[in-house]
Design a protein around this motif. Structure first.
Motif, short mmCIF file in Angstrom:
data_model
loop_
_atom_site.label_atom_id
_atom_site.label_comp_id
_atom_site.label_asym_id
_atom_site.label_seq_id
_atom_site.Cartn_x
_atom_site.Cartn_y
_atom_site.Cartn_z
N SER A 43 1.01 -1.30 0.37
CA SER A 43 -0.02 0.26 0.02
C SER A 43 1.01 1.44 0.55
N TYR A 44 0.33 1.68 0.78
CA TYR A 44 0.57 3.33 0.74
C TYR A 44 1.65 3.62 2.44
N ARG A 45 3.36 4.43 1.88
CA ARG A 45 4.12 4.63 3.59
C ARG A 45 4.72 5.21 2.98
N GLN A 46 4.14 6.46 4.23
CA GLN A 46 4.86 8.06 4.15
C GLN A 46 6.61 7.60 3.48
N GLY A 47 6.66 8.27 3.31
CA GLY A 47 8.21 8.36 1.96
C GLY A 47 7.43 8.46 0.68
N MET A 48 6.89 7.91 0.28
CA MET A 48 6.72 7.79 -1.47
C MET A 48 6.25 8.67 -1.55
N HIS A 49 5.64 9.75 -1.37
CA HIS A 49 5.61 10.63 -1.85
C HIS A 49 6.29 11.72 -2.27
N GLU A 50 7.24 11.79 -1.91
CA GLU A 50 8.72 12.70 -1.86
C GLU A 50 9.06 12.19 -2.80
N VAL A 51 9.55 10.95 -3.30
CA VAL A 51 9.79 10.20 -4.12
C VAL A 51 9.67 10.64 -5.28
N ALA A 52 8.39 10.36 -5.50
CA ALA A 52 7.20 10.37 -6.22
C ALA A 52 7.85 11.86 -7.00
N ALA A 53 8.31 13.22 -5.87
CA ALA A 53 7.91 14.78 -5.33
C ALA A 53 9.46 14.72 -6.83
N VAL A 54 10.09 13.93 -6.33
CA VAL A 54 11.65 13.82 -7.00
C VAL A 54 11.36 14.17 -8.65
N LEU A 55 10.61 12.66 -8.45
CA LEU A 55 10.41 12.32 -10.39
C LEU A 55 8.99 13.84 -11.28
N LEU A 56 8.62 13.60 -10.30
CA LEU A 56 7.39 15.17 -10.92
C LEU A 56 7.98 15.95 -11.24
N PHE A 57 9.85 16.34 -10.75
CA PHE A 57 10.01 17.79 -10.62
C PHE A 57 11.19 17.68 -11.92
N VAL A 58 11.57 16.02 -12.27
CA VAL A 58 12.96 16.03 -13.05
C VAL A 58 11.50 15.69 -14.54
N CYS A 59 10.61 15.22 -14.52
CA CYS A 59 9.90 15.09 -15.70
C CYS A 59 8.89 16.90 -16.20
N LEU A 160 17.25 4.38 13.21
CA LEU A 160 17.02 6.04 13.70
C LEU A 160 16.99 7.47 12.83
N TYR A 161 18.23 6.62 12.32
CA TYR A 161 18.82 7.79 10.75
C TYR A 161 18.35 7.15 9.41
N GLY A 162 18.64 5.48 9.80
CA GLY A 162 18.77 4.91 8.42
C GLY A 162 16.94 4.78 7.70
N LEU A 163 16.83 4.51 8.15
CA LEU A 163 15.04 4.31 7.81
C LEU A 163 14.30 5.34 6.48
N ARG A 164 14.98 6.82 6.83
CA ARG A 164 14.61 7.98 6.96
C ARG A 164 15.85 8.01 5.48
N TRP A 165 16.79 7.90 5.69
CA TRP A 165 18.23 8.20 4.21
C TRP A 165 17.04 6.95 2.88
N ILE A 166 17.33 5.66 3.84
CA ILE A 166 17.56 5.16 3.14
C ILE A 166 15.76 4.78 2.43
N ARG A 167 14.90 4.72 2.71
CA ARG A 167 13.51 5.42 2.17
C ARG A 167 12.73 6.20 0.97
N LEU A 168 13.97 7.94 1.96
CA LEU A 168 13.54 8.70 0.15
C LEU A 168 14.47 9.17 -0.23
N LEU A 169 15.55 7.72 -0.57
CA LEU A 169 16.40 8.23 -1.41
C LEU A 169 17.56 9.17 -1.05
N PHE A 170 17.28 9.20 0.28
CA PHE A 170 18.77 10.80 0.70
C PHE A 170 17.85 12.28 0.15
N ALA A 171 16.72 11.87 0.21
CA ALA A 171 16.29 13.42 -0.77
C ALA A 171 16.19 14.43 0.35
#
Length: 327
Positions: A43-59, A160-171
């Motif tokens: 399903s949807y998990r927090q962080g996915m929206h930021e990944v999609a946002a980067v893709l939108l910015f690039v496109c 504690l730090y890795g979940l955000r780094w990894i799930r957001l692909l360092f965004a």
């Protein structure tokens, strides 16, 4: 729930109004709803929206650039083959941006879904927590036991730090507007291009020659780390990095288990590169961490200091040659 995340969406270096534009919010929402419908277990998990946002910015940036190119060089462009003109025309249509973002998001999450999956594994933890533990407790300990001990002694769990780094692909750690984040993403995507539809890396660019370690310690940036083992205490940026090929901890059952999982799932290159960047970022603030107490160290990792030149991280990631083995 998704709309709530979109209302709070922002990217460092990008005007806040950019992602609050109703048209852009609706496109991101549609992309995420399609994903959720097709993948009900994750399903949807927090962080996915930021990944999609980067893709939108690039496109959107790509579309604007192509439109400008066509306008500025109309006569030269008319001489291009029909296939090239058709592709450029399709990419320059603003009406197709949402479809392109969705396609890219689906393809990325096909390999990265494991990072968001809430399904517990045999040990009762989601795979992403287990993966964070592997990076800090096995991979980091095998090459820099002093830093691993410091994090353990200060009760800094990797998630504690890795979940955000990894799930957001360092965004959150690299600026989007300055292209630093895009360089990191290019680096990640290039690392697993040979997993995409059978395309080999040799057809894209020549392979990077790996470091050939000879002994217990690696050599990074021309520094023999075996000789520089004690220099980090003097304030210099020397890192004692144990050669993982010579360290028996690298052959631990836990490390091999995740390596086997990577090979069997097709995620090996993607997860390996992400893990290497995490390690490189830890090395980058190594001296600063040692001067911190527990709360300061965690704050430093949760609010990673700005990086003036992202190539410092990427060169270190490649030079250390510390990835999971890939089949």
């Amino acid at each position: 729930f998704i709309r709530g995340d979109l209302e709070r969406l922002y990217m460092d270096g990008v005007e806040q109004e950019y992602f609050q534009d109703p048209r852009r919010s609706e496109m991101i929402l549609n992309v995420l709803l399609v994903w959720t419908e097709d993948h009900p277990e994750t399903s949807y998990r927090q962080g996915m929206h930021e990944v999609a946002a980067v893709l939108l910015f690039v496109c959107e940036a790509e579309t604007e650039s192509l439109q400008q190119l066509q306008n500025d060089h109309a006569s030269e462009f008319s001489l291009e083959p029909a296939a090239v003109k058709n592709l450029a025309s399709a990419l320059s249509e603003t009406s197709g941006i949402e479809a392109r973002v969705s396609t890219l998001f689906q393809r990325l999450l096909r390999d990265a879904e494991l990072l968001y999956s809430p399904v517990p594994r045999l040990d009762g933890q989601p795979e992403v927590v287990r993966y964070c533990n592997q990076i800090q407790n096995d991979r980091l300990r095998a090459i820099d036991p002093h830093l691993a001990d410091f994090l353990d002694e200060n009760f800094i769990a990797p998630q504690l730090y890795g979940l955000r780094w990894i799930r957001l692909l360092f965004a959150r750690e690299f600026q989007l507007e300055s292209s630093a984040l895009l360089r990191v993403w290019d680096h990640i995507f290039a690392s697993f291009v040979d997993d995409i539809d059978g395309i080999g890396t040799e057809s894209i660019s020549p392979p990077v020659q790996p470091v050939e370690p000879s002994g217990e310690f690696l050599q990074v940036d021309g520094t023999d780390l075996a000789e520089a083992a004690e220099r980090s205490s003097s304030g210099q940026n020397s890192i004692l990095i144990r050669n993982p090929r010579s360290d028996p901890m690298r052959s631990s059952s836990a490390d091999n288990a995740l390596s086997d999982h990577c090979r069997s799932s097709g995620y090996c290159n993607l997860l390996s590169c992400i893990g290497d960047i995490v390690l490189s970022m830890l090395f980058n603030v190594r001296d600063s961490l040692f001067s911190c107490d527990s709360s300061q160290a965690l704050s430093l990792l949760m609010h990673y200091p700005p990086i003036e030149e992202v190539s410092t991280i990427l060169v270190s990631e490649r030079t250390c040659n510390i990835r999971f083995p890939c089949s």
